[in-house]
Design a protein around this motif. Structure first.
Motif, PDB file in Angstrom:
ATOM      1  N   VAL A 100       0.856  -1.180   0.000  1.00  0.00           N
ATOM      2  CA  VAL A 100       0.000   0.000   0.000  1.00  0.00           C
ATOM      3  C   VAL A 100       0.895   1.234   0.000  1.00  0.00           C
ATOM      4  O   VAL A 100       1.838   1.327   0.788  1.00  0.00           O
ATOM      5  CB  VAL A 100      -0.910   0.020   1.245  1.00  0.00           C
ATOM      6  N   GLU A 101       0.610   2.170  -0.889  1.00  0.00           N
ATOM      7  CA  GLU A 101       1.406   3.388  -0.932  1.00  0.00           C
ATOM      8  C   GLU A 101       0.796   4.413   0.017  1.00  0.00           C
ATOM      9  O   GLU A 101      -0.308   4.907  -0.207  1.00  0.00           O
ATOM     10  CB  GLU A 101       1.475   3.951  -2.355  1.00  0.00           C
ATOM     11  N   GLY A 102       1.509   4.713   1.087  1.00  0.00           N
ATOM     12  CA  GLY A 102       1.010   5.640   2.084  1.00  0.00           C
ATOM     13  C   GLY A 102       2.035   5.894   3.154  1.00  0.00           C
ATOM     14  O   GLY A 102       3.093   5.245   3.194  1.00  0.00           O
ATOM     15  N   ASP A 103       1.730   6.829   4.035  1.00  0.00           N
ATOM     16  CA  ASP A 103       2.674   7.297   5.039  1.00  0.00           C
ATOM     17  C   ASP A 103       2.258   6.807   6.420  1.00  0.00           C
ATOM     18  O   ASP A 103       1.064   6.757   6.738  1.00  0.00           O
ATOM     19  CB  ASP A 103       2.706   8.832   5.013  1.00  0.00           C
ATOM     20  N   ILE A 104       3.225   6.481   7.271  1.00  0.00           N
ATOM     21  CA  ILE A 104       2.900   5.999   8.609  1.00  0.00           C
ATOM     22  C   ILE A 104       2.286   7.101   9.474  1.00  0.00           C
ATOM     23  O   ILE A 104       1.717   6.817  10.521  1.00  0.00           O
ATOM     24  CB  ILE A 104       4.136   5.416   9.332  1.00  0.00           C
ATOM     25  N   ASN A 105       2.400   8.342   9.042  1.00  0.00           N
ATOM     26  CA  ASN A 105       1.754   9.430   9.778  1.00  0.00           C
ATOM     27  C   ASN A 105       0.315   9.669   9.340  1.00  0.00           C
ATOM     28  O   ASN A 105      -0.353  10.553   9.869  1.00  0.00           O
ATOM     29  CB  ASN A 105       2.562  10.718   9.641  1.00  0.00           C
TER      30      ASN A 105
ATOM     31  N   LYS B 133      17.131   6.274  19.771  1.00  0.00           N
ATOM     32  CA  LYS B 133      17.119   6.122  21.228  1.00  0.00           C
ATOM     33  C   LYS B 133      15.784   6.600  21.789  1.00  0.00           C
ATOM     34  O   LYS B 133      15.189   5.965  22.682  1.00  0.00           O
ATOM     35  CB  LYS B 133      18.270   6.921  21.836  1.00  0.00           C
ATOM     36  N   ALA B 134      15.287   7.718  21.259  1.00  0.00           N
ATOM     37  CA  ALA B 134      13.980   8.216  21.685  1.00  0.00           C
ATOM     38  C   ALA B 134      12.901   7.176  21.405  1.00  0.00           C
ATOM     39  O   ALA B 134      11.987   6.974  22.209  1.00  0.00           O
ATOM     40  CB  ALA B 134      13.657   9.528  20.969  1.00  0.00           C
ATOM     41  N   GLY B 135      13.020   6.493  20.272  1.00  0.00           N
ATOM     42  CA  GLY B 135      12.064   5.451  19.930  1.00  0.00           C
ATOM     43  C   GLY B 135      12.050   4.331  20.955  1.00  0.00           C
ATOM     44  O   GLY B 135      10.986   3.798  21.293  1.00  0.00           O
ATOM     45  N   GLU B 136      13.214   3.966  21.471  1.00  0.00           N
ATOM     46  CA  GLU B 136      13.280   2.914  22.485  1.00  0.00           C
ATOM     47  C   GLU B 136      12.588   3.352  23.779  1.00  0.00           C
ATOM     48  O   GLU B 136      11.926   2.549  24.447  1.00  0.00           O
ATOM     49  CB  GLU B 136      14.733   2.526  22.751  1.00  0.00           C
TER      50      GLU B 136
ATOM     51  N   GLY C 283       6.257   9.391  13.574  1.00  0.00           N
ATOM     52  CA  GLY C 283       5.720   8.231  12.858  1.00  0.00           C
ATOM     53  C   GLY C 283       5.571   7.022  13.759  1.00  0.00           C
ATOM     54  O   GLY C 283       4.584   6.283  13.680  1.00  0.00           O
ATOM     55  N   LEU C 284       6.565   6.803  14.632  1.00  0.00           N
ATOM     56  CA  LEU C 284       6.486   5.680  15.570  1.00  0.00           C
ATOM     57  C   LEU C 284       5.326   5.866  16.547  1.00  0.00           C
ATOM     58  O   LEU C 284       4.556   4.936  16.798  1.00  0.00           O
ATOM     59  CB  LEU C 284       7.804   5.543  16.339  1.00  0.00           C
ATOM     60  N   VAL C 285       5.189   7.069  17.077  1.00  0.00           N
ATOM     61  CA  VAL C 285       4.088   7.339  18.010  1.00  0.00           C
ATOM     62  C   VAL C 285       2.747   7.120  17.327  1.00  0.00           C
ATOM     63  O   VAL C 285       1.828   6.512  17.894  1.00  0.00           O
ATOM     64  CB  VAL C 285       4.182   8.783  18.559  1.00  0.00           C
TER      65      VAL C 285
ATOM     66  N   LEU D 273       9.582  -1.123  10.005  1.00  0.00           N
ATOM     67  CA  LEU D 273      10.908  -0.831   9.454  1.00  0.00           C
ATOM     68  C   LEU D 273      10.973   0.540   8.784  1.00  0.00           C
ATOM     69  O   LEU D 273      12.054   0.982   8.391  1.00  0.00           O
ATOM     70  CB  LEU D 273      11.304  -1.915   8.446  1.00  0.00           C
ATOM     71  N   ALA D 274       9.834   1.198   8.635  1.00  0.00           N
ATOM     72  CA  ALA D 274       9.826   2.520   8.008  1.00  0.00           C
ATOM     73  C   ALA D 274      10.547   3.510   8.910  1.00  0.00           C
ATOM     74  O   ALA D 274      10.279   3.577  10.108  1.00  0.00           O
ATOM     75  CB  ALA D 274       8.384   2.980   7.770  1.00  0.00           C
ATOM     76  N   ALA D 275      11.462   4.279   8.337  1.00  0.00           N
ATOM     77  CA  ALA D 275      12.222   5.260   9.114  1.00  0.00           C
ATOM     78  C   ALA D 275      13.004   6.154   8.175  1.00  0.00           C
ATOM     79  O   ALA D 275      13.227   5.803   7.012  1.00  0.00           O
ATOM     80  CB  ALA D 275      13.185   4.554  10.078  1.00  0.00           C
TER      81      ALA D 275
END
Length: 441
Positions: A158-163, A258-261, A206-208, A183-185
């Motif tokens: 799917v073409e789209g953004d994690i946000n 690190k913030a992601g962890e 994006g992770l949040v 794995l998107a980053a």
């Protein structure tokens, strides 16, 4: 660029960086004292103004000297989605085809690691749905070629953004994923000095956003996500262990990982999400990222261009724990297979949930100069070396993984040495790009 998609099978089958999202324009207060004609004229000009802002003021994620930015990739929604036909494709791709199989949403599926992991999951009968925004941090045609490879094996990206929270919610509504492989980053240590906002947008916001959707899903999926060996930063104790301090990042990229962890810890603690972070150590191999040293060294050696060989202060050696993609894939699948179920429901925690972090490396650091020597032999071309001091751009002198925890938990054991792995990469590179002399990449 010469593209040959008919390369040999999984040797030639494989993070896609996230894309910076434009700020939403402020709401404009309604004017109540104008005539209908005046209102129509006014809002017409406002609408035209928003279009101009949308297309020409949105920040770009393109690195310096990259290909011209495509306006269609500046928007958050890079393509339309939804509808019965679209939902059917999503369900078909995510359908489990083996007993006790997983249904996995893979973000960054058209990226280097994402493509390889998606293909490996599909081969063993798991349901796989990809998500990728196909941004232009590096040549999007390589991502499209990976997409074509996966689609031939029945994997829909799917073409789209994690946000895009509405899109993520829709995907979970259409298919109840048991697992997410995130794995998107926005990747790359040095590019963070050029476009820091893209790292915050993708790696933190994006992770949040993804975790927000996962916490509210019912059932909640177990999540495995890509951290990075860069979190060890200025740590001088080797080999790097998961128990070592990681509070001295040397780059903004490292700081966002690190913030992601820490964010993962928070969502695990409050909402009962099962979360496993994987600290990748310098991944390389076929279908790799063009911004990685081994990749552009190969390109420039074939073109007869000089390549930079960095050395630390006092002529110290710069070395990396190069890890072949197949070994990384084994680690990713091992983490997915041993991930316990999340314990929350509807955003409410019902009990303690699993929280883990693993190193995935090769345990054998190799000087970058030795990497070049191996490439010279494989390419049968002498490299034009240009020795330079290691710049203060976030790069560290060495990386070295202690993998005992991953070995103990799911039997992780890398089996590919650098000589063997580079041989497979060079074979793919020449097959895909040709000799390199005609390569305009």
């Amino acid at each position: 660029m010469i593209m040959k998609l008919s390369s040999s099978h999984m040797d030639n089958i494989p993070s896609t960086p996230g894309k910076f999202k434009m700020d939403k324009s402020p709401y404009i207060h309604r004017f109540r004292h104008y005539s209908s004609l005046a209102k129509l004229t006014f809002w017409s000009f406002v609408f035209l103004g928003l279009i101009v802002v949308f297309f020409f003021k949105s920040p770009s994620t393109s690195p310096p000297n990259s290909m011209p930015s495509d306006l269609s990739r500046r928007s958050l929604k890079t393509s339309s989605w939804g509808g019965p036909a679209w939902e059917k494709r999503v369900r078909s791709s995510a359908r489990i085809r083996s007993q006790n199989g997983l249904s996995v949403l893979v973000t960054g599926a058209a990226g280097f690691v994402g493509t390889h992991v998606s293909a490996a999951l599909k081969r063993r009968g798991d349901g796989v749905l990809g998500l990728d925004n196909f941004n232009n941090y590096y040549d999007p045609t390589l991502k499209r070629a990976r997409q074509a490879l996966l689609e031939r094996s029945g994997i829909y990206i799917v073409e789209g953004d994690i946000n895009d929270i509405a899109l993520l919610q829709k995907l979970f509504e259409v298919n109840p994923f048991t697992h997410v492989m995130h794995l998107a980053a926005q990747a790359g240590v040095r590019y963070a000095m050029e476009n820091p906002n893209s790292y915050v947008h993708s790696n933190i916001a994006g992770l949040v956003n993804l975790l927000e959707v996962c916490k509210n899903a019912n059932p909640q999926p177990a999540i495995v996500w890509a951290s990075s060996s860069s979190v060890y930063g200025l740590n001088s104790k080797v080999p790097f262990s998961e128990k070592d301090r990681t509070d001295q990042p040397a780059s903004l990229y490292a700081a966002t990982k690190k913030a992601g962890e820490e964010i993962a810890h928070t969502y695990n603690h409050i909402y009962g999400l099962s979360l496993t972070g994987l600290r990748f150590f310098t991944v390389y191999g076929p279908w790799g990222r063009p911004d990685m040293a081994y990749f552009f060294f190969t390109r420039d050696i074939l073109k007869g261009k000089s390549i930079p060989i960095f050395e630390a202060s006092n002529h110290g050696t710069v070395a990396r724990d190069f890890t072949y993609i197949d070994d990384i894939v084994k680690g990713c699948l091992g983490a997915l297979d041993t991930a316990e179920k999340s314990t929350g429901s509807g955003g409410k925690k019902k009990g303690p949930a699993q929280l883990r972090v693993f190193n995935l490396g090769n345990t054998s650091p190799v000087p970058v100069s030795d990497l070049v020597s191996i490439l010279e032999k494989l390419l049968k071309v002498k490299a034009k070396r240009m020795v330079m001091k290691l710049p203060r751009n976030g790069d560290v002198q060495f990386t070295h993984a202690n993998i005992s925890f991953a070995e103990r938990e799911f039997g992780y054991k890398p089996t590919t040495d650098l000589q063997t792995g580079l041989k497979k990469f060079v074979r793919w590179y020449v097959s895909y790009y040709g000799s390199g002399k005609k390569n305009s990449h």
